[in-house]
Design an enzyme around this catalytic site. Sequence first.
Site, short mmCIF file in Angstrom:
data_model
loop_
_atom_site.label_atom_id
_atom_site.label_comp_id
_atom_site.label_asym_id
_atom_site.label_seq_id
_atom_site.Cartn_x
_atom_site.Cartn_y
_atom_site.Cartn_z
CG HIS A 118 -66.65 24.41 49.08
ND1 HIS A 118 -65.80 24.81 48.09
CD2 HIS A 118 -66.37 23.11 49.31
CE1 HIS A 118 -65.04 23.79 47.73
NE2 HIS A 118 -65.37 22.75 48.45
CG HIS A 144 -58.79 21.27 49.80
ND1 HIS A 144 -58.02 20.95 48.71
CD2 HIS A 144 -60.03 20.81 49.52
CE1 HIS A 144 -58.75 20.32 47.80
NE2 HIS A 144 -59.98 20.22 48.27
#
Length: 247
Positions: free
Chosen positions: A17, A59
Amino acid sequence: MIELRRAEGAKPLIIGHRGAMGHAPENTMASFERGLALGADLIELDVHLSADGHLVVIHDPTVDRTTDGRGYVRDMTLAQLKELDAGSWYGPEFAGQRIPTLPEVLEWARGRVGLVVEIKNGPVFYPGIEERVIEALEAYGMEDEVVVISFDHRCVRRVKELRPRIAAGILYVGRLADPVAVARAAMADALHPNANYLTAEDVREAHRAGLAVSTWVVNDPSWAQELAGMGVDSIGTNYPDRLRSVC
Ligand code: G3P
Ligand code: CA
């Protein structure tokens, strides 16, 4: 198209991730290298568009949390984004890490590891980002080594309308009344549900419909074991090393 389904009884794939964000600053080359070294089968990353139309790997819609700069990605040129330090906030040993571009990550990944490319769209929306992602994947010949995912299911559908051969998955948090129907509406190949809301019944229904199931974010090996028992195809984690005993 990348194979997203695991054979009956096979262990799930590990997805690193944002690389290996438990060990290194998320969405940096250091994090991707660490994820691969720690045993991830696939590497996940997030993409936005810069002011001058470059796909950049970060992100949040702003650079505030993960760099030494401030401001929205959409308002900064690639040159401005490249000046920022994306590693020092995490630890001094990562000083000098830069925000990568998607092409830089594709170049790194080609022939080494498949990618899970999350298109971030909302609260900042990037018209045309789907076309830009497709162009990049094709430029690097990575169309069959990648799954494109998004919480914006219209984005997923746009990718599939434009390039049916590229695998795509819908992200969601919660237990949908009919995830198969939602996947069909987005023309998706896979469900990417948050692990907190996933049941064995949901996995069975998805598989019966021919959909792969990839869940996230799971850092506890015993939880991963439980999810593996449900038959999930892949699991996203911040610590690929911790899941190696299970997956
Ligand atoms: O892979 C799924 C996961 O990355 C979605 O959530 O917030 O980490 O991008 P987020
Ligand atoms: Ca993500």
